[in-house]
Scaffold this active site. Sequence first.
Site, PDB file in Angstrom:
ATOM      1  N   GLU A 158      45.120  27.634  32.680  1.00 12.66           N
ATOM      2  CA  GLU A 158      45.743  28.589  33.595  1.00 12.66           C
ATOM      3  C   GLU A 158      44.691  29.026  34.614  1.00 12.66           C
ATOM      4  O   GLU A 158      43.812  29.827  34.294  1.00 12.66           O
ATOM      5  CB  GLU A 158      46.244  29.818  32.844  1.00 12.66           C
ATOM      6  CG  GLU A 158      47.400  29.555  31.899  1.00 12.66           C
ATOM      7  CD  GLU A 158      47.859  30.830  31.224  1.00 12.66           C
ATOM      8  OE1 GLU A 158      49.027  31.203  31.391  1.00 12.66           O
ATOM      9  OE2 GLU A 158      47.042  31.461  30.530  1.00 12.66           O
ATOM     10  N   ASP A 198      43.648  29.189  27.914  1.00 11.02           N
ATOM     11  CA  ASP A 198      44.347  30.404  28.309  1.00 11.02           C
ATOM     12  C   ASP A 198      43.505  31.164  29.337  1.00 11.02           C
ATOM     13  O   ASP A 198      42.287  31.295  29.188  1.00 11.02           O
ATOM     14  CB  ASP A 198      44.577  31.271  27.064  1.00 11.02           C
ATOM     15  CG  ASP A 198      45.354  32.518  27.363  1.00 11.02           C
ATOM     16  OD1 ASP A 198      46.537  32.411  27.725  1.00 11.02           O
ATOM     17  OD2 ASP A 198      44.783  33.618  27.234  1.00 11.02           O
TER      18      ASP A 198
END
Length: 713
Positions: A438, A409
């Site tokens: 990400e 994340d």
Amino acid sequence: MLPNNQLFHAYQDELDVFTIFLPYDYFQGKSSSFQLKTEAAIYDLKIVERTEMERCRKYRCQSPMVPEFGKMHYILDERGQETMLLIGNVVRTKEFDQMFFYGGKDLGAHYSKQRTVFKIWSPIAIDAVVHIKKRGAVNWEAFPLIRKEQGVFSAEVKGDWEQSYYYYHVLINGEWRKAADPYAKAVSLNSEYSCVVDLGKTKVKRVSPPPLGSSANAILYETSVRDLTIHPDSGVKSKGKYLGAAEKNTRAKTGGITGLSYIKTLGVTHIEFLPFFDFYGIPDENPEEAYNWGYNPLFYNVPEGSFASDPENPYNRIVELKQMIETVHSEGMRVIMDVVFNHVYDRESSPFDQLVPGYYFRFDESGRPANGSGVGNDFASERRMARKFILDSVEYWLKEFNVDGFRFDLMGILDVETMNEAVRVARSYKSDCLMIGEGWDLPTPLARHQKAALHNQHLLPKIGQFNDFFRDTIKGGVFDLLDKGYALGRRDVYEKVFQAICGSISLEGQPGIFTEPVQAVNFVECHDNHTLWDKLNFCFPGEEKANRRRHLLATSMVLLSQGIPFLHSGQEFFRTKKGIGNSYNSKDDVNWIDWPRKEENMDAVHYIKGLIAIRKHHKAFRLQTAEKIQKHMKKWKLSEEAVAVLLDDVGEQGPWNKILIVFHPNEESGELTLPGEDAWNVIADENKAGIQPIREVEQTLELSPISCYVCVQ
């Protein structure tokens, strides 16, 4: 705040540099000299800088010696008044990082029937104690921790302490700080205390899924332990639980298959679960009272309690999560774990900041906590012990829980070296461990060249990154609901569409987003932001029939493009979140997988299953290098009306030598002249998809409004 009402402040900001603040109401903030007082001697300090501030005068002083960490020291002014030398910014210096790096694998609590060894890393602590309470007991027992090398404190506590609760007290800057164990493997109900467990009692028989090979062979399906099973008509007994996600052959009232067995029927290779480490936001014993996606990390190495059938039993959640993972393996799929190392739920109360305040997190030039993550803190992965924690955690989940990959994340908060080391650690356990993240470029105080972000993809060759170029080109932007991409009818991006289909690599002199296609995680929908269906209904209200076609077109582009395809659970049957974009704490009826909706849209499900089968049937859809893409993928027709791509001379890759992929977003019918003189077999059209021919066409392909075609020779 000054401890013990001391008259002025003093901080150690470098190994031999102290910053001293004298308030103006204390002798006008003036002192002509300062001294360092240690246990052994008193040393004169050199004042190198004076600065007038709003309420005090700041002095920067050089010390002739480096005071020993782990002991109390004092600063004297010209009047002989003394104040405690507090540990300040020195913890964020490279020298401190080098001096106190500890490479051992034994931090945390390590149990045996005869003794449990407790170890923490807290170089700036002067004293430390571990408090232990056996389950069911009323009173806590305290045991001193002994300072060892590299800032490690250790205690060997004799006796059988299995399932006992524990926490630490550390004396730092004149105050006792209570800390949980960041390396804890188990916790009490609602994460109040760390817990000692015997991991030997949590073994579950392991199952090996089929070999994966290249990352290009992966097809990802994102869901949540809770969302997958919580719907009243899921047919699952243990709704919202690890055991529920592991139930096989579950069916809705209509008889339609649901849950894990349904995912298997799609043909995907990996299930990516939203966080299942221990997070804040859902009470363990009453999970129905709240909902949370799980991006509030508490204990990184502990399974979330609200998904367990008996969260009060520290073994229960460990065993049930392992059972869930191995059940997924038994169905021929793999498990990707969503990890959130970029921030913690609450910095100040976290065990990291309690044990070594100021070390594990980034701060800006003004001394304020960095907030690139948007939640008030950014984890300082570039510091050696912070990096070590991430690497140790990755290793633990692979070794103990047998996961198959990690989704990082907000990976752009983390640094390149840490991420490449994580790949090295992961692939030393599993050569095909899938690493994705990400790579958003976020405003955290880390040098641009250090960020594990999209602009540094060339430094991260073995990590897949979520491809927002693909998403925005095909669907449209996520921050403007009215922004439309190619599948929604935008006509001026067909050159970008070709590049996106080709893995977003460099083509014909145009720079690409990625060096190799296996770095591209292609998606048009995920748990974040509005679902594609909700966006479509916002952009084209009342156009349900056309929106279904637009939705299938966008999803077909995900599955037929080079790179790693990513599907959001329920995307294949037009998942809706009732128009809510950020549903991280919305109710179950917003976030759950709506199994009756699946039954209502089985034609779409079969279509997506057919496209997945096509992708898996021929390696030409899964080319592993940019060189092969540049060799085999050719433009056939690029225009406002349609994008047609020819995969040529690919007989070595599978059963067809030529493959023509056509994406037609227009609301009007059209036609396309086919390559060559020979007939083509259509295996995907506006209604059906699969590896068996639907019909044969020659010279011209009729294009239905808003449609996708795959033709083969």
